[in-house]
Every structure is written in structure tokens, then in C-alpha cells.
Write an enzyme that holds these catalytic residues in place. Structure first.
Site, PDB file in Angstrom:
ATOM      1  N   CYS A  48      -1.816   7.970  -9.405  1.00  0.00           N
ATOM      2  CA  CYS A  48      -2.721   8.640 -10.350  1.00  0.00           C
ATOM      3  C   CYS A  48      -3.985   7.800 -10.600  1.00  0.00           C
ATOM      4  O   CYS A  48      -3.988   6.593 -10.373  1.00  0.00           O
ATOM      5  CB  CYS A  48      -2.099   8.926 -11.709  1.00  0.00           C
ATOM      6  N   LYS A 107      -2.819   2.266  11.792  1.00  0.00           N
ATOM      7  CA  LYS A 107      -1.874   2.464  10.689  1.00  0.00           C
ATOM      8  C   LYS A 107      -0.951   3.644  10.962  1.00  0.00           C
ATOM      9  O   LYS A 107       0.227   3.592  10.665  1.00  0.00           O
ATOM     10  CB  LYS A 107      -2.668   2.680   9.392  1.00  0.00           C
TER      11      LYS A 107
HETATM   12  O1  M6R Z   1       4.118   5.706   9.024  1.00  0.00           O
HETATM   13  P1  M6R Z   1       5.424   5.282   9.603  1.00  0.00           P
HETATM   14  O2  M6R Z   1       6.350   4.660   8.608  1.00  0.00           O
HETATM   15  O3  M6R Z   1       6.127   6.424  10.316  1.00  0.00           O
HETATM   16  O4  M6R Z   1       5.083   4.207  10.705  1.00  0.00           O
HETATM   17  C1  M6R Z   1       6.069   3.694  11.550  1.00  0.00           C
HETATM   18  C2  M6R Z   1       5.613   2.422  12.228  1.00  0.00           C
HETATM   19  O5  M6R Z   1       4.515   2.672  13.059  1.00  0.00           O
HETATM   20  C3  M6R Z   1       5.233   1.346  11.209  1.00  0.00           C
HETATM   21  O6  M6R Z   1       6.287   1.081  10.335  1.00  0.00           O
HETATM   22  C4  M6R Z   1       4.841   0.031  11.910  1.00  0.00           C
HETATM   23  O7  M6R Z   1       5.962  -0.491  12.547  1.00  0.00           O
HETATM   24  C5  M6R Z   1       4.271  -0.929  10.874  1.00  0.00           C
HETATM   25  N1  M6R Z   1       2.859  -1.099  11.088  1.00  0.00           N
HETATM   26  C6  M6R Z   1       4.926  -2.255  10.867  1.00  0.00           C
HETATM   27  O8  M6R Z   1       4.366  -3.089   9.891  1.00  0.00           O
END
Ligand code: M6R
Length: 597
Positions: free
Chosen positions: A2, A592
Site C-alpha cells: 500500500c 528478474k
Molecule cells: O519469479 P519466480 O519466483 O518464478 O522466479 C524463479 C527464478 O527465476 C528465481 O527464483 C531466480 O532463481 C532468482 N533470481 C534467484 O535469486
């Protein structure tokens, strides 16, 4: 998380564009609904709000044309009550002469709503922001002036929150802080207040920081601060803020990753409040209990949460579950699954293509789809029969940190509920996280300096700390570009032990139940010259056998202890990345959200 914004100007003016811009600036926090209220010089309130994104809601309701001498904007991330027009903020009091909006969680919302209704007030929504307004109304109705009514309301409203409120027949806004962020500022023709500093920087550099337990009275010609405790005036100088927008967004942390690591206790507390008040928890528990097979699927860090979840469900609810990498789900289980099965799909972004592919194949076989997801409005959220929002706000740094801890907490909560255990045991968790961060941050920084020059190493865990070893190693690889392998400690002697030589670093991660086993692993390495770095509880056996220590605070249960072990590992990766001269927020070659196969 929020966000709120308020503005008071000398004359009635077209406030719509400023409110829309503030909404855009606050939108990084994550939200599902948007609303604006303006009050003109005659005291008429114009309130427009709905579920949706800033651009869409602003266009649909023509926020741009809104005028007034005072204005309030709110972005809502649903906690109490579904995202809907009626639950959107700002809210009016019963007779419509008070208007306001909040940020944070009023944890006694359910109880307060009953009281307000019993007292004859008109309660229109389920949202706790509305309770802030009625809490003030209650005392205004008894003849208190606004400052005293707010002081009394502050006593009634439990939880961490901030709110802004205005009264029709006045020309000021009141902003109150208790736990949630709130910053005020002086602009050319008035005053402003917001949940964060970056959203004020396009308007002013003259900033007045508001502390917990303070009421800021925003007038067109200045801001007066009052103490909630006794109503007295507080003197504070306006600061001239010099930091750049980026520095302000990082909240004075050098990197988003460090900021997000430090946000973990706060978002954990918010998630626990959310879970305590969510009907989705019961629905998910019932769905899982009734399922033939339960699959827990995700990628990267989210998969590691699934691995730990599987141990939680087994230990706390006596229920076997199948953790699986989302990409492997189709190949390994696709042909075998059916309508009696349920998949809990875990994703920070809710848009990871590998996860969405797995869901598509699960749906094709008639499986139930549940979601654990951070980004509100994402595909995973939309396709899930039931979902739990992680409530972390935006996670900007590519390495996942706060979303991982909230994934583990959500799973722990579900497992406790499934097993019929009391979830109150989790309420000290934010404080334990704070202690872990405070203790391990300097240790991790020092250790990172001594690891510069190392090219590869192992992180080993056992039982509940095995997924933490995988996560610690992933984090380290992701932002230091070194080779680091996470493994089950007992597997080390089946091969990789051969790599150990003088000075070879091995990180051992343990909970209190596995100390003897880990000590034996430590000795396997140290007798060959290995350098043993230990993450675990205070224990004489560990102290006697390891070389370096990152020690956890005392915890009420082994399950809580296990999830805390990841915090020193996050900090170790962060500091080693810095020591090697990299930017941990944006590691090369990665993004990301991975929306490709
Ligand atoms: O958005 P998500 O949780 O599905 O992403 C999965 C992975 O790409 C993500 O957790 C990745 O391993 C991280 N950048 C690790 O820090």
C-alpha cells in the site's frame, strides 16, 4: 504494501495530475486498487476509486479533472477484503464529512468493525483503512477536536500503520504514523505527505520526517507536529534533502538487495497478519488435505521453498508432498497426474514461463492449481483456484531474498494449520529475523573479504537445511559468478570430498537436531585441510570443530531455525559480490522475470 499520499494547497487547484503522478511513483510497492479524494474550498468531497492499475483507473474515473484545496491518493494491496471498488481507499466516515486512507495493517480490524456497527456507524467495506476513519469518527462524535480524536483512535487501532485524514469543514489534513513509513514536505504553494521519500522528491527537497507516535497537521503554509502521547507540539527542523532519486528509492541502502534483506522482518510480519486474516488459508488447507497427490513446483529460489515446504508438511502435518522443478514436472509427472491431484505453484513474479508451462499441463490433466505468488495481478494469481499473496511489495534486485523468506513462512503457516498446530508460535519470527540480520551482517562482510580469491566451494546442509544449502549456493553463484555447489552434507563423502585440500572452504548449515551429523561432516573436511564455515545455533560441538561461525539466535522450533539459516547466506553472497566488485542487484546475463522457455 500500500501507499498513501496527501496534499494541501493555498488555493483550490487541479490536483488530479499531481495525485496520478504520486500514484505512479508509489506503484513500485505493489498494489491492486487505486483511489483519490479531493476536498474543495467549499468542503465538498469528490471520491473516485476502484480495483485496477493507476493508468486504467485514473482514465476510467477521470482523476485528471479532480480539483480541490486538499487531495488524498491511495494504492491498496489487498489484505483485509478482496480487491474491489468498495474495499478500495480512500474511505468516508458514516455521514461523509471525514475522508482518509491508510497504509499498513490494523490487526484488530474484525473486532473494531463489529464495535463500529454496534455503535451505529455505517461500515461499507471489509477494509482496515475504513476502520482508521471510523476510529476517528467515534471520538469526533463524542465532541473531541480532530487532534484529540486521532490520539484516542491511535489507542484503539492495533498494528503497524500510517493514515491521512481530512475533515470537510477544515482546510488541513492530518497524517499519523505508527510503524509504517510517512514523510512530509513543503512545496511552493502548500504541503505534502507520502508513504515514502522518492514520491515527494519530484515536488520538493524540503522534507520533514515524521516519527512513530506523531501527528503531522498539514496546512497550506506549513506543517505542525504533535505528539500522540500528550498532544504537545514537537519542534523539528525541515531538512534539505540532497540524495538522488535512486538513492532515495534504495532507502539509503547502497543496493536494493541489502534493502530487501533488511525488509524481511517487516514483510514477514505483514504476511503473518495477512495469513491470520485470510480465508484462502482454510480453502488451501482443505484442498490439499483432500488431494490424492500434492505437487509443489517452482524454479530457482522458488523451488527451494518447495523443497523446504515438503519437509514442513511431512514433519508438521504428516503429509507427503512431491517437490519438483517446474520444468521437470511435465517430463517426470505429466503422464501420471490426474484430477484428484493438486499442484501448489510457487513464483515471485507469477510470470515465469517454465512455471506457466507446468500449470498448463497440470490443467490439461484436470489437476487443481493453487498459487503462492508475490506480484498481484500476475498470470499465476489469475489462473489459481486459490492463492496466497506473498505481500512483499516489489522485489527489485534480481536475487530473490524477501520473497523467499515469505514463501517459506507461508508454507510453514500452512503446514502448521494442516497439522492442527497453533500458528502463534510464528509471531516472534520478525524479531528473530531482525536479530539474525544484525548479528550476521558484519560477520558476513568480514568473511567475504577473506573469501576473495577463492574460485569454488561447497555449501552443505541436511534435512531442513539441505534446501538452504541449495539456496545459499544459488545466491552465491548468481551474484559472484564463482562456482559454488549446494549439496546434502551426507553426499559429500560420496564424491566431492576429493576436491578438499588445504584452505578449501566448505560452508556447513545446520539446525540443532543435526549438529552431531554435521560435526562429523566438518571433520571429514577439516582433517584434509578444509576450512569449515558454520551457520547454525550456538553449540559447543560446532565451536569445537568449525573455523568460522555465523550463529543464529535461539528459536522456538527447529522449523523456524531452518528458515533463518538462509539470512547469513544471503548476506555472505551480497558481501562477496561487493568484495569482488560486482553489482549484486543486476547480475550479468540474468533478468528478474524469465518469460521465455
Ligand atoms: O519469479 P519466480 O519466483 O518464478 O522466479 C524463479 C527464478 O527465476 C528465481 O527464483 C531466480 O532463481 C532468482 N533470481 C534467484 O535469486
Amino acid at each position: 504494501m500500500c501507499g498513501i499520499f496527501g496534499i494541501v494547497t493555498k488555493q483550490e487547484t487541479n490536483l488530479g495530475p499531481t495525485l496520478i503522478e504520486a500514484g505512479k511513483m508509489l506503484s513500485y510497492r505493489g498494489y491492486d486498487s487505486v483511489g483519490c479524494a479531493t476536498i474543495n474550498a467549499a468542503g465538498e468531497i469528490d471520491l473516485r476509486k476502484d480495483a485496477g492499475k493507476v493508468d486504467a483507473v485514473a482514465e476510467q474515473y477521470n482523476f485528471a479533472e479532480m480539483s480541490g484545496q486538499r487531495g488524498i491518493l491511495q494504492l491498496r494491496w489487498a489484505t483485509f477484503g478482496a480487491p474491489s471498488k468498495v474495499n478500495s481507499q480512500p474511505h468516508l466516515d458514516s455521514d461523509g464529512d471525514l475522508v482518509g486512507a491508510h497504509n499498513g495493517n490494523v490487526v484488530n480490524n474484525a473486532e473494531l468493525r463489529k464495535q463500529f456497527m454496534a455503535e451505529g456507524m455505517t461500515v461499507r467495506s471489509e477494509n482496515d483503512g475504513e476502520s482508521c476513519i471510523h476510529a476517528v469518527e467515534r471520538y469526533v462524535n463524542k465532541g473531541f477536536g480532530m487532534v484529540d480524536a486521532i490520539r484516542k483512535a491511535y489507542e484503539d487501532l492495533k498494528g503497524d500503520y500510517a493514515f491521512v485524514i481530512g475533515r470537510q469543514d477544515e482546510d488541513v489534513l492530518y497524517a499519523i504514523k505508527k510503524g509504517s513509513g510517512l514523510v512530509a514536505g513543503i512545496i511552493e504553494d502548500g504541503t505534502v505527505v507520502s508513504s515514502d521519500l522518492p514520491s515527494l522528491l519530484p515536488l520538493t527537497r524540503q522534507i520533514l520526517r515524521i516519527e512513530d507516535g506523531e501527528i503531522a497537521i498539514l496546512r497550506a503554509d506549513g506543517i505542525e507536529l504533535r505528539s500522540v502521547a500528550d498532544g504537545s507540539v514537537i519542534e523539528r527542523e525541515v531538512e534539505l534533502v540532497k540524495e538522488t532519486m535512486e538513492a532515495a528509492q534504495k532507502g539509503n541502502y547502497p543496493h536494493f538487495m541489502l534493502k530487501e534483506i533488511h525488509e524481511q522482518p517487516v514483510v514477514a510480519g505483514e504476511l503473518l497478519n495477512l495469513l491470520d486474516n485470510s480465508e484462502e488459508v482454510d480453502a488451501i488447507v482443505a484442498r490439499i488435505k483432500a488431494a490424492d497427490n500434492i505437487y509443489l513446483a517452482g524454479c530457482g529460489t522458488s523451488y527451494h521453498a518447495c523443497l523446504l515446504a515438503s519437509v514442513y508438511f511431512s514433519r508438521l502435518a504428516g503429509r507427503a508432498t512431491i517437490p519438483v522443478l517446474a520444468t521437470q514436472f511435465i517430463a517426470q509427472y505429466g503422464p501420471a497426474v490426474g484430477p484428484g491431484d493438486v499442484g501448489m505453484f510457487v513464483s515471485q513474479s507469477g510470470e515465469t514461463k517454465d512455471v506457466l508451462n507446468a500449470i498448463e499441463s497440470a490443467e490439461a490433466k484436470g489437476m487443481g492449481v493453487l498459487g503462492l505468488v508475490n506480484v498481484v495481478g500476475s498470470t499465476l494469481m489469475r489462473v489459481s483456484e486459490h492463492h496466497i499473496p506473498l505481500g512483499c511489495g516489489y522485489e527489485i534486485s534480481v536475487p530473490a531474498t524477501k520473497t523467499f523468506t515469505n514463501q517459506m513462512i507461508a508454507f510453514l503457516y500452512l503446514a502448521l494449520r494442516m497439522g492442527g498446530h497453533d500458528t502463534d508460535i510464528l509471531h516472534d519470527l520478525p524479531e528473530l529475523m531482525r536479530k539474525t540480520i544484525a548479528a550476521s551482517d558484519p560477520q558476513a562482510a568480514e568473511l567475504a573479504d577473506s573469501l576473495v580469491g577463492v574460485q569454488d566451494f561447497y555449501q552443505l546442509g541436511y534435512g531442513m537445511t539441505y534446501p538452504m544449502a541449495l539456496e545459499g549456493a544459488l545466491k552465491l553463484k548468481e551474484i559472484t559468478y564463482l562456482h559454488c555447489e549446494g549439496m546434502l552434507s551426507t553426499e559429500f563423502k560420496h564424491g566431492p570430498l576429493s576436491a578438499v585440500e588445504e584452505g578449501y572452504p566448505v560452508v556447513y548449515i545446520t539446525g540443532r537436531e543435526d549438529v552431531d551429523l554435521i560435526v562429523s561432516g566438518i571433520n571429514e573436511a577439516t582433517c584434509r585441510g578444509g576450512w569449515a564455515i558454520v551457520v547454525g545455533p550456538e553449540d559447543a560441538r560446532l565451536r569445537a570443530n568449525g573455523h568460522e561461525f555465523m550463529i543464529l539466535p535461539e528459536t522456538p522450533t527447529p522449523e523456524i531455525e531452518a528458515l533463518l539459516t538462509v539470512i547469513p547466506l544471503q548476506l555472505l553472497s551480497y558481501h562477496l559480490s561487493l568484495a569482488l566488485g560486482y553489482d549484486p542487484d543486476f547480475p550479468r546475463n540474468l533478468s528478474k522475470t524469465l518469460t521465455v522457455d
